[in-house]
Design a protein around this motif. Structure first.
Motif, PDB file in Angstrom:
ATOM      1  N   MET A   1       0.732  -1.086  -0.117  1.00  0.00           N
ATOM      2  CA  MET A   1       0.020   0.077   0.047  1.00  0.00           C
ATOM      3  C   MET A   1       0.807   1.453  -0.078  1.00  0.00           C
ATOM      4  O   MET A   1       0.691   2.229  -0.704  1.00  0.00           O
ATOM      5  N   GLU A   2       1.889   1.319   0.646  1.00  0.00           N
ATOM      6  CA  GLU A   2       2.696   2.305   0.711  1.00  0.00           C
ATOM      7  C   GLU A   2       3.435   2.446  -0.342  1.00  0.00           C
ATOM      8  O   GLU A   2       3.512   3.861  -1.028  1.00  0.00           O
ATOM      9  N   ASP A   3       3.867   1.540  -1.400  1.00  0.00           N
ATOM     10  CA  ASP A   3       4.306   1.720  -2.626  1.00  0.00           C
ATOM     11  C   ASP A   3       3.291   2.156  -3.589  1.00  0.00           C
ATOM     12  O   ASP A   3       3.550   3.280  -4.280  1.00  0.00           O
ATOM     13  N   LEU A   4       2.076   1.955  -3.508  1.00  0.00           N
ATOM     14  CA  LEU A   4       0.823   2.635  -4.058  1.00  0.00           C
ATOM     15  C   LEU A   4       0.880   4.058  -3.861  1.00  0.00           C
ATOM     16  O   LEU A   4       0.465   4.982  -4.761  1.00  0.00           O
ATOM     17  N   VAL A   5       0.967   4.580  -2.801  1.00  0.00           N
ATOM     18  CA  VAL A   5       0.723   5.802  -2.207  1.00  0.00           C
ATOM     19  C   VAL A   5       1.719   6.732  -2.605  1.00  0.00           C
ATOM     20  O   VAL A   5       1.596   7.852  -3.350  1.00  0.00           O
ATOM     21  N   ASN A   6       2.968   6.051  -2.667  1.00  0.00           N
ATOM     22  CA  ASN A   6       4.325   6.962  -3.117  1.00  0.00           C
ATOM     23  C   ASN A   6       4.080   7.087  -4.767  1.00  0.00           C
ATOM     24  O   ASN A   6       4.446   8.184  -5.348  1.00  0.00           O
ATOM     25  N   GLN A   7       3.591   6.083  -5.482  1.00  0.00           N
ATOM     26  CA  GLN A   7       3.357   6.101  -6.680  1.00  0.00           C
ATOM     27  C   GLN A   7       2.544   7.143  -7.109  1.00  0.00           C
ATOM     28  O   GLN A   7       2.476   7.808  -8.216  1.00  0.00           O
ATOM     29  N   LEU A   8       1.289   7.069  -6.414  1.00  0.00           N
ATOM     30  CA  LEU A   8       0.210   8.188  -6.761  1.00  0.00           C
ATOM     31  C   LEU A   8       0.681   9.618  -6.465  1.00  0.00           C
ATOM     32  O   LEU A   8       0.338  10.402  -7.204  1.00  0.00           O
ATOM     33  N   LYS A   9       1.461   9.853  -5.363  1.00  0.00           N
ATOM     34  CA  LYS A   9       2.077  11.204  -5.385  1.00  0.00           C
ATOM     35  C   LYS A   9       2.933  11.634  -6.347  1.00  0.00           C
ATOM     36  O   LYS A   9       2.821  12.620  -6.911  1.00  0.00           O
ATOM     37  N   VAL A  10       3.809  10.774  -7.098  1.00  0.00           N
ATOM     38  CA  VAL A  10       4.554  10.841  -8.083  1.00  0.00           C
ATOM     39  C   VAL A  10       3.796  11.211  -9.366  1.00  0.00           C
ATOM     40  O   VAL A  10       3.839  12.287 -10.023  1.00  0.00           O
ATOM     41  N   GLN A  11       2.628  10.493  -9.671  1.00  0.00           N
ATOM     42  CA  GLN A  11       1.665  10.778 -10.823  1.00  0.00           C
ATOM     43  C   GLN A  11       0.868  11.985 -10.609  1.00  0.00           C
ATOM     44  O   GLN A  11       0.813  12.624 -11.530  1.00  0.00           O
ATOM     45  N   ILE A  12       0.556  12.366  -9.387  1.00  0.00           N
ATOM     46  CA  ILE A  12      -0.191  13.301  -9.332  1.00  0.00           C
ATOM     47  C   ILE A  12       0.496  14.568  -9.523  1.00  0.00           C
ATOM     48  O   ILE A  12       0.171  15.639 -10.306  1.00  0.00           O
ATOM     49  N   ILE A  13       1.754  14.775  -8.991  1.00  0.00           N
ATOM     50  CA  ILE A  13       2.789  15.809  -9.296  1.00  0.00           C
ATOM     51  C   ILE A  13       2.809  16.003 -10.664  1.00  0.00           C
ATOM     52  O   ILE A  13       2.961  17.149 -11.330  1.00  0.00           O
TER      53      ILE A  13
END
Length: 85
Positions: A1-13
């Protein structure tokens, strides 16, 4: 889940062209709209497109969209629950 959260942060930025924001600057439970990240309705459309393109998920109605896009964690929870294996 933490990987997905970090991936989303990068994608949103990247999707929203938030050049001044780094992934570590974003609290995963902070609101995306208003006081948190300060996104607006145009940004919401970009997030919907992101979910469709990257994860194959559609947002069916405004009520569910409000819940899904309340924070990065809520987006990650939605993706985890609905992503096709």
């Amino acid at each position: 889940m933490e990987d997905l959260v970090n991936q989303l942060k990068v994608q949103i930025i990247k999707a929203l062209k938030l050049e001044d924001v780094k992934p570590e600057d974003i609290n995963p439970t902070a609101p995306l709209f208003g006081d948190g990240l300060g996104l607006d309705s145009i940004d919401a459309l970009e997030l919907i497109v992101l979910l469709e393109k990257e994860y194959g998920l559609r947002v069916e109605n405004a009520a569910s969209a409000k819940k899904i896009f309340s924070s990065i964690k809520s987006m990650a929870d939605y993706i985890s629950e609905h992503k096709k294996a």
